[in-house]
Design a protein around this motif. Structure first.
Motif, PDB file in Angstrom:
ATOM      1  N   LEU A  55       0.929  -1.261  -0.139  1.00  0.00           N
ATOM      2  CA  LEU A  55      -0.174  -0.276  -0.034  1.00  0.00           C
ATOM      3  C   LEU A  55       0.805   1.262   0.021  1.00  0.00           C
ATOM      4  O   LEU A  55       0.649   2.142  -0.847  1.00  0.00           O
ATOM      5  N   PRO A  56       1.813   1.357   0.908  1.00  0.00           N
ATOM      6  CA  PRO A  56       2.581   2.680   1.011  1.00  0.00           C
ATOM      7  C   PRO A  56       3.274   2.851  -0.527  1.00  0.00           C
ATOM      8  O   PRO A  56       3.388   4.120  -0.859  1.00  0.00           O
ATOM      9  N   GLY A  57       3.821   1.966  -0.979  1.00  0.00           N
ATOM     10  CA  GLY A  57       4.387   2.297  -2.353  1.00  0.00           C
ATOM     11  C   GLY A  57       3.381   2.681  -3.516  1.00  0.00           C
ATOM     12  O   GLY A  57       3.703   3.193  -4.160  1.00  0.00           O
ATOM     13  N   LEU A  58       2.225   1.962  -3.281  1.00  0.00           N
ATOM     14  CA  LEU A  58       1.410   2.496  -4.478  1.00  0.00           C
ATOM     15  C   LEU A  58       0.534   3.895  -4.070  1.00  0.00           C
ATOM     16  O   LEU A  58       0.013   4.737  -4.904  1.00  0.00           O
ATOM     17  N   GLN A  59       0.610   4.403  -2.865  1.00  0.00           N
ATOM     18  CA  GLN A  59       0.087   5.393  -2.447  1.00  0.00           C
ATOM     19  C   GLN A  59       1.045   6.825  -2.656  1.00  0.00           C
ATOM     20  O   GLN A  59       0.474   7.910  -2.729  1.00  0.00           O
ATOM     21  N   ARG A  60       2.262   6.480  -2.620  1.00  0.00           N
ATOM     22  CA  ARG A  60       3.483   7.519  -2.558  1.00  0.00           C
ATOM     23  C   ARG A  60       3.055   8.426  -3.931  1.00  0.00           C
ATOM     24  O   ARG A  60       3.175   9.695  -3.694  1.00  0.00           O
ATOM     25  N   PRO A  61       3.412   7.829  -5.013  1.00  0.00           N
ATOM     26  CA  PRO A  61       2.883   8.712  -6.128  1.00  0.00           C
ATOM     27  C   PRO A  61       1.671   9.575  -6.071  1.00  0.00           C
ATOM     28  O   PRO A  61       1.632  10.614  -6.605  1.00  0.00           O
ATOM     29  N   LEU A  62       0.514   9.094  -5.725  1.00  0.00           N
ATOM     30  CA  LEU A  62      -0.674   9.727  -5.445  1.00  0.00           C
ATOM     31  C   LEU A  62      -0.321  11.070  -4.718  1.00  0.00           C
ATOM     32  O   LEU A  62      -1.019  11.863  -4.910  1.00  0.00           O
ATOM     33  N   TYR A  63       0.374  10.837  -3.557  1.00  0.00           N
ATOM     34  CA  TYR A  63       0.512  12.116  -2.974  1.00  0.00           C
ATOM     35  C   TYR A  63       1.409  13.136  -3.529  1.00  0.00           C
ATOM     36  O   TYR A  63       1.534  14.253  -3.054  1.00  0.00           O
ATOM     37  N   ALA A  64       2.296  12.611  -4.292  1.00  0.00           N
ATOM     38  CA  ALA A  64       3.470  13.199  -4.999  1.00  0.00           C
ATOM     39  C   ALA A  64       2.578  14.195  -5.983  1.00  0.00           C
ATOM     40  O   ALA A  64       2.676  15.257  -6.195  1.00  0.00           O
ATOM     41  N   GLU A  65       1.611  13.371  -6.509  1.00  0.00           N
ATOM     42  CA  GLU A  65       0.506  14.196  -7.470  1.00  0.00           C
ATOM     43  C   GLU A  65      -0.404  15.375  -6.744  1.00  0.00           C
ATOM     44  O   GLU A  65      -0.452  16.390  -7.134  1.00  0.00           O
ATOM     45  N   ILE A  66      -0.730  14.668  -5.435  1.00  0.00           N
ATOM     46  CA  ILE A  66      -1.512  15.761  -4.536  1.00  0.00           C
ATOM     47  C   ILE A  66      -0.611  17.210  -4.515  1.00  0.00           C
ATOM     48  O   ILE A  66      -1.329  18.362  -4.559  1.00  0.00           O
ATOM     49  N   ALA A  67       0.546  16.747  -3.982  1.00  0.00           N
ATOM     50  CA  ALA A  67       1.431  17.870  -3.641  1.00  0.00           C
ATOM     51  C   ALA A  67       1.578  18.738  -4.580  1.00  0.00           C
ATOM     52  O   ALA A  67       1.912  20.237  -4.452  1.00  0.00           O
ATOM     53  N   ARG A  68       1.830  18.276  -5.827  1.00  0.00           N
ATOM     54  CA  ARG A  68       1.887  18.967  -7.215  1.00  0.00           C
ATOM     55  C   ARG A  68       0.724  19.920  -7.348  1.00  0.00           C
ATOM     56  O   ARG A  68       0.691  21.034  -7.659  1.00  0.00           O
ATOM     57  N   ARG A  69      -0.393  19.147  -7.414  1.00  0.00           N
ATOM     58  CA  ARG A  69      -1.590  19.761  -7.708  1.00  0.00           C
ATOM     59  C   ARG A  69      -2.176  20.904  -6.910  1.00  0.00           C
ATOM     60  O   ARG A  69      -2.680  21.870  -7.302  1.00  0.00           O
ATOM     61  N   ASP A  70      -2.079  20.779  -5.615  1.00  0.00           N
ATOM     62  CA  ASP A  70      -2.342  21.481  -4.737  1.00  0.00           C
ATOM     63  C   ASP A  70      -1.469  22.208  -3.997  1.00  0.00           C
ATOM     64  O   ASP A  70      -1.488  22.947  -2.781  1.00  0.00           O
ATOM     65  N   ALA A  71      -0.235  22.499  -4.759  1.00  0.00           N
ATOM     66  CA  ALA A  71       0.819  23.101  -4.066  1.00  0.00           C
ATOM     67  C   ALA A  71       0.433  24.628  -3.433  1.00  0.00           C
ATOM     68  O   ALA A  71       1.104  24.881  -2.395  1.00  0.00           O
ATOM     69  N   GLY A  72      -0.508  25.295  -4.007  1.00  0.00           N
ATOM     70  CA  GLY A  72      -0.678  26.727  -3.617  1.00  0.00           C
ATOM     71  C   GLY A  72      -1.461  26.487  -2.171  1.00  0.00           C
ATOM     72  O   GLY A  72      -1.045  27.239  -1.273  1.00  0.00           O
ATOM     73  N   LEU A  73      -2.250  25.254  -1.979  1.00  0.00           N
ATOM     74  CA  LEU A  73      -2.789  25.157  -0.810  1.00  0.00           C
ATOM     75  C   LEU A  73      -1.486  24.837   0.401  1.00  0.00           C
ATOM     76  O   LEU A  73      -1.455  25.491   1.688  1.00  0.00           O
ATOM     77  N   TYR A  74      -0.804  24.109   0.023  1.00  0.00           N
ATOM     78  CA  TYR A  74       0.440  23.697   1.018  1.00  0.00           C
ATOM     79  C   TYR A  74       1.290  25.086   1.247  1.00  0.00           C
ATOM     80  O   TYR A  74       1.767  25.000   2.497  1.00  0.00           O
ATOM     81  N   GLU A  75       1.818  25.754   0.517  1.00  0.00           N
ATOM     82  CA  GLU A  75       2.271  26.765   0.366  1.00  0.00           C
ATOM     83  C   GLU A  75       1.786  27.775   1.463  1.00  0.00           C
ATOM     84  O   GLU A  75       2.269  28.143   2.460  1.00  0.00           O
ATOM     85  N   ALA A  76       0.634  28.023   1.145  1.00  0.00           N
ATOM     86  CA  ALA A  76      -0.191  28.805   1.974  1.00  0.00           C
ATOM     87  C   ALA A  76      -0.405  28.487   3.586  1.00  0.00           C
ATOM     88  O   ALA A  76      -0.195  29.216   4.539  1.00  0.00           O
ATOM     89  N   LEU A  77      -0.645  27.191   3.529  1.00  0.00           N
ATOM     90  CA  LEU A  77      -0.518  26.510   4.853  1.00  0.00           C
ATOM     91  C   LEU A  77       0.665  26.521   5.663  1.00  0.00           C
ATOM     92  O   LEU A  77       0.703  26.973   7.077  1.00  0.00           O
ATOM     93  N   SER A  78       1.845  26.477   4.889  1.00  0.00           N
ATOM     94  CA  SER A  78       3.158  26.587   5.645  1.00  0.00           C
ATOM     95  C   SER A  78       3.278  27.972   6.021  1.00  0.00           C
ATOM     96  O   SER A  78       3.813  28.354   7.265  1.00  0.00           O
ATOM     97  N   LYS A  79       2.790  29.011   5.310  1.00  0.00           N
ATOM     98  CA  LYS A  79       3.002  30.373   5.343  1.00  0.00           C
ATOM     99  C   LYS A  79       2.132  30.735   6.914  1.00  0.00           C
ATOM    100  O   LYS A  79       2.665  31.610   7.596  1.00  0.00           O
ATOM    101  N   ALA A  80       1.294  29.978   6.970  1.00  0.00           N
ATOM    102  CA  ALA A  80       0.336  30.225   8.185  1.00  0.00           C
ATOM    103  C   ALA A  80       0.873  29.612   9.227  1.00  0.00           C
ATOM    104  O   ALA A  80       0.271  29.848  10.699  1.00  0.00           O
ATOM    105  N   GLY A  81       1.869  28.807   9.291  1.00  0.00           N
ATOM    106  CA  GLY A  81       2.600  28.300  10.329  1.00  0.00           C
ATOM    107  C   GLY A  81       1.904  26.735  10.630  1.00  0.00           C
ATOM    108  O   GLY A  81       2.365  26.113  11.626  1.00  0.00           O
ATOM    109  N   PHE A  82       1.346  26.103   9.753  1.00  0.00           N
ATOM    110  CA  PHE A  82       0.807  24.781   9.882  1.00  0.00           C
ATOM    111  C   PHE A  82       1.688  24.021   9.392  1.00  0.00           C
ATOM    112  O   PHE A  82       2.497  24.153   8.374  1.00  0.00           O
ATOM    113  N   LEU A  83       1.990  22.782  10.322  1.00  0.00           N
ATOM    114  CA  LEU A  83       2.954  21.867   9.911  1.00  0.00           C
ATOM    115  C   LEU A  83       2.143  20.666   9.318  1.00  0.00           C
ATOM    116  O   LEU A  83       1.296  20.230   9.836  1.00  0.00           O
TER     117      LEU A  83
END
Lengths: 556, 556
Positions: B377-405
């Protein structure tokens, strides 16, 4: 038809063909019989709702015709077609949805995230009928009112159901203990939430009652219990309706009024001398609709008047509870058919596990049934009853020997015809016939002239001792509800409700080709009738709901 | 396999292949990893439950393998197969029914005609647990207990569910007002009665509660409300269980005990100085499970400890209700994924309208999900989260900026892995992340050292004024229920419940290849654990029910 040429379109029909339309082209429920009527209907229809596409989707899995899809200017529909020598012999067209106003199902379902669903739902429920007027008021919360309420809820038409009982389902719950549906489960599903697949073939009444109660809740219907409709007045293109809700008077102002009070909602008491005074003095006299079940009458002499379904069921219930003597008084012949035979020879083709396995879904079954012109039904049913008479000859011989008068309807067309003509006069045998044959249910022919406190007096002058008397004498016409709640004048203007106008007993003509006044506009603007068994409540609630939705959209 | 040759059968597997069996061959839930383990399992299995037929039914509509059917000496099952270079890479075998003991569905449904269904049902319900002992006692009447109860009811195994709340569904109903399921509707159906097709994508908690309540009723479950389980003792191969039913003590004597108390049933209060005394003196301190909703805290300063699902939902609820100031205290990174991304990239392939349109029924989806070895499962799921990180980069950047880990789990394998390992530590974003980004939810990192009556004191010594404190700090391991209700010794013997033994944080090894102690025999005879989300409650209740049915048949 897409070219708008009614004459050429009509020529595609067999000269003796039929076109039945469920709201798609006529905005109404009607059957055009023979080519000239079809052509006239087409001319009217093409002027307003031009069809845009037709698509034959293939032979019906039921094996007797073709299924099709079509679109009109305003909606999408499905249909059923039977050919005869290359021409349309029967065509059914049925509206399924209005363009731009489809039900919020599947891909259209709501997202769901909101501050509080339950607070919003509670507020909406509190406001409807108090702060906001319902667009539709449905009087009667049995399966008919509930099915229609569910359709209207999904279509976004504000509708309120009022029910005199304390709980949804009570119209079943309060009947006699042993009551089961005499229609099989495949025929009985409600819209949207079918029964799970372990549901019994013949559903016990309390199980149906519980199902209806939960259904009302999870479908988020606006449903007022303990609310009696007192009267209704047509006012300014709508209605003023006085109700008693938990004994508080309240006036509702809906635009449309639907009487879903039940085909079997208006008890028919025969005029029998002494019945009222015996009842008034505390004697045991019931109409079948009030009969509480046989448990309290152990050892007693019981007389049940009538020989249709309720009479049989109540007699059997009394016997099973150890009544001292149970006598059925038969006034006229009844149709009796064994449940198994009906299942195998009639229902089973469309409504059964085998039908499901063959791909005949509930919806296809409903369409197929709806596609048979009422005019053709007797001719199609007669051979079936000939077969039943042959196969169950032993039963009928034994019944005759026991003195029971049976027939298959005055033209031999059986139970389904009789149900459509009169809604009564038959028994689907699930056991009581054998009790008659065995003499556990005694039989007397004749009618009841009078009651005293100890006995019934028959028309031959004989006196039959009776501790308990039950009149299983059926129900009045639904138009009696209109007379009672609105006015005799309105009831008169509307005319009989139910029945085909077959000119057979209790179904006076003229022939209408449809069930009179059911699910379709009546002579009284904005007054509608809805009812019938679970199958009809399920299937026809859609077409009534679509008619109401169209009016709601047009602000009328 | 039909020849009983384990060695040759094992050679049909890829050397690094997997065989997961759900009760069909092992009578247990287990995954054999790699060829030697597969061979050993086969040897044991072939000695007892010889397979008689195998039939490949074709490629799965989900497009990643083949579906199959098989029979063993005692049952019928279905399976899922993935090939790699001509050999089985993953095989799932799942028992579906026991020969001669099939569920009474479809053609096997009961007839239904009986003197009184409701009297019989009432009598049976009254007797179970008083006159007759239940064979299975299920402690906890949430979706898990209810789904299992429904399976056992259809299988004819006498089972009683005890629930401490007053109404079925209360475990949802009593949560905070704005709670919606974060799993989509296609994932959430109960067995036998799927939601109607207008059900919202994310179901509001009260709507689920009402559904569960009606489900319990129409499925005729034996379900005692207001019944608290006090303790349970293993006695003579069965159990003695003390309960308080409507405050009356009562001892039940079931053979099997199922703890369905919920993965999220045992609130985890962090040890924080001053919390107990602040609560005792009437201060506003809640665990998230008790939080009544944000309406009462308008204008107040609110502190929510935690950064998983409940913390986010409660913060958002407080903001929407006009709290004066809402601060989330984040102790550790959380996985955050936008609901839409998860739907499109993860759930949607198996659970969505598109999946349904492609022929992927709920059952095929469940099987496909179950067919993926936990190890992979982890091996199959990792690429999915890589894609999510790419697609929602704006969200994650803004969350980081707000101090969210945020992270995607310590090995980047995301939410589904974390759920299986720990059942916590993530938020499926349905709106609260934007509130963090916008500063409407303030963020502080750290942990809470102490409370006083006015504030929380953080580990950096700072003091944060707080009129309301909510600990959204999750839940203890389900084995705590065993410790509390049975004994610490039994809990110790059974070991951790849930988790895979992945040796990641809060999921200590050894690796088990399955969820520990879930739906399968434990080290304590006749003690079982059942729980998880609605999908798991639906799917795994079948395999637990079949294990219990087999024991019931064997009189053990």
């Amino acid at each position: 038809m897409t070219r708008g040429d009614a004459a050429r379109a009509a020529d595609l029909f067999d000269p003796a063909g039929y076109w039945r339309d469920l709201v798609a082209f006529t905005g109404n429920i009607q059957t055009a019989e023979r080519r000239p009527a079809i052509r006239a209907t087409l001319e009217r229809a093409l002027a307003t709702v031009s069809p845009t596409t037709w698509q034959l989707t293939g032979p019906s899995p039921a094996g007797d015709g073709f299924l099709l899809r079509f679109e009109t200017r305003t909606g999408r529909g499905i249909g059923h077609l039977r050919l005869r020598e290359g021409r349309a012999w029967t065509l059914l067209t049925a509206l399924r949805e209005l363009k731009g106003h489809e039900e919020p199902a599947g891909p259209r379902r709501p997202h769901g995230v909101e501050p509080s669903w339950s607070d919003r739902r509670r507020r909406e429920a509190e406001e409807l009928g108090t702060v906001r007027h319902p667009y539709v008021l449905i009087v009667g919360g049995g399966q008919g009112g509930i099915a229609l309420g569910a359709r209207l809820k999904r279509l976004g038409v504000p509708a309120l159901i009022v029910e005199k009982n304390e709980r949804a389902g009570d119209s079943w719950r309060k009947r006699y203990r042993s009551l089961c549906l005499h229609d099989p489960v495949w025929y009985d599903h409600m819209p949207y939430i079918p029964f799970p697949d372990h549901w019994p073939v013949f559903s016990p009444k309390d199980k149906i009652a519980d199902w209806l109660e939960m259904y009302t809740r999870v479908m988020e219907l606006d449903y007022w219990t303990s609310t009696e409709c007192l009267n209704a007045r047509p006012v300014d293109g709508g209605w003023e309706v006085d109700v008693l809700r938990n004994n508080q008077p309240l006036t509702l102002r809906p635009t449309h009024l639907v009487l879903a009070t039940g085909m079997s909602g208006f008890p028919a008491w025969p005029r029998v001398k002494g019945a009222v005074s015996r009842k008034a003095s505390g004697g045991l006299v019931f109409h079948s609709s009030e009969f509480p079940g046989g448990a309290a009458y152990k050892g007693m002499k019981c007389v049940v008047v009538g020989s249709s379904t309720s009479a049989h069921d109540i007699c059997a219930d009394l016997v099973e509870h150890g009544a001292g003597e149970v006598t059925m008084i038969q006034r006229a012949p009844s149709i009796v058919v064994r449940s198994e035979s009906l299942m195998e020879l009639a229902w089973g083709r469309l409504y059964s596990e085998q039908a499901l396995a063959a791909g005949i879904t509930t919806d296809i079954a409903d369409l197929t049934l709806a596609s048979v012109p009422f005019k053709e039904l007797p001719g199609l049913q007669r051979p079936l009853y000939a077969e039943i008479a042959r196969r169950d000859a032993g039963l009928y011989e034994a019944l005759s020997k026991a003195g029971f008068l049976y027939d298959f309807g005055e033209d031999g067309s059986g139970l389904h015809s009789l149900y459509l003509r009169r809604g009564a006069g038959y028994y689907i045998d699930v056991g009581a016939s054998q009790m008659i044959i065995d003499g556990r249910i005694r039989l007397r022919r004749g009618s009841v002239e009078a009651l005293d406190n100890r006995a019934v007096i028959l028309n031959d002058g004989s006196r039959l001792p009776a501790d308990l008397v039950v009149f299983a004498t059926g129900y009045g016409n639904m138009s009696e509800w209109a007379a009672k709640l609105i006015s005799p004048e309105v009831a008169e203007r509307v005319g009989p409700v139910w029945g085909l106008g077959s000119s057979t007993k209790n179904d006076p003509g003229p022939w209408e080709g449809e069930l009179r006044n059911m699910w379709k506009p009546t002579a009284q603007p904005n007054l509608w009738f809805h009812g019938g068994n679970l199958m009809q409540s399920r299937h026809y609630s859609l077409y009534l709901a679509l008619q109401l939705k169209m009016r709601h959209l047009n602000g009328s």
